[in-house]
Design a protein around this motif. Sequence first.
Motif, mmCIF file in Angstrom:
data_model
loop_
_atom_site.group_PDB
_atom_site.id
_atom_site.type_symbol
_atom_site.label_atom_id
_atom_site.label_comp_id
_atom_site.label_asym_id
_atom_site.label_seq_id
_atom_site.Cartn_x
_atom_site.Cartn_y
_atom_site.Cartn_z
ATOM 1 N N UNK A 81 14.599 -8.086 -26.356
ATOM 2 C CA UNK A 81 13.539 -7.896 -25.366
ATOM 3 C C UNK A 81 12.639 -6.728 -25.753
ATOM 4 N N UNK A 82 13.227 -5.665 -26.269
ATOM 5 C CA UNK A 82 12.432 -4.514 -26.689
ATOM 6 C C UNK A 82 11.489 -4.900 -27.820
ATOM 7 N N UNK A 83 11.971 -5.717 -28.751
ATOM 8 C CA UNK A 83 11.130 -6.157 -29.859
ATOM 9 C C UNK A 83 9.993 -7.046 -29.373
ATOM 10 N N UNK A 88 7.903 0.826 -24.621
ATOM 11 C CA UNK A 88 7.737 1.090 -23.189
ATOM 12 C C UNK A 88 6.593 2.103 -23.000
ATOM 13 N N UNK A 89 5.768 1.883 -21.995
ATOM 14 C CA UNK A 89 4.684 2.872 -21.751
ATOM 15 C C UNK A 89 5.272 4.180 -21.239
ATOM 16 N N UNK A 90 4.645 5.275 -21.614
ATOM 17 C CA UNK A 90 5.107 6.590 -21.143
ATOM 18 C C UNK A 90 4.628 6.777 -19.721
ATOM 19 N N UNK A 91 5.490 7.371 -18.906
ATOM 20 C CA UNK A 91 5.161 7.585 -17.497
ATOM 21 C C UNK A 91 4.779 9.017 -17.263
#
Length: 91
Positions: A81-83, A88-91
Motif C-alpha cells: 500500500x505504501x508503494x 505520506x504527506x507531512x502534517x
Amino acid sequence: MRYETNMTVKGQITVPKDVRDQLGLKPGQKVQIEMSNDGDVRILRASPEAKHEARLARVREVQAAFKAQDPMSGMSNADWFAAVRGPEPEV
C-alpha cells in the motif's frame, strides 16, 4: 438410437430434438464431448461441477500468471500500500 446430421463449414452440427429432450439440453447450455481411443464420440450434458472446476482452473491460471509477473512479491500488505499510495504527506 442412431441419428445422422450434417456438419457446417464451421464444424457445427445440429443435435436432434429427441436427443436434446432426452438430455434436457437448453439453448446456450454447455455439453461435454468424449472421444474414446477407438474414435467413438459421446455427447454428454455438462455437469455443474465441471463448470465450476473449469472456472476454478482458469482462476488458478490467472493467479499464477500474475504471481509470475509480480515485481513486488514478498511484500507485506503495508509495504505494498505504501508503494502504491506514495509517501505520506507531512502534517
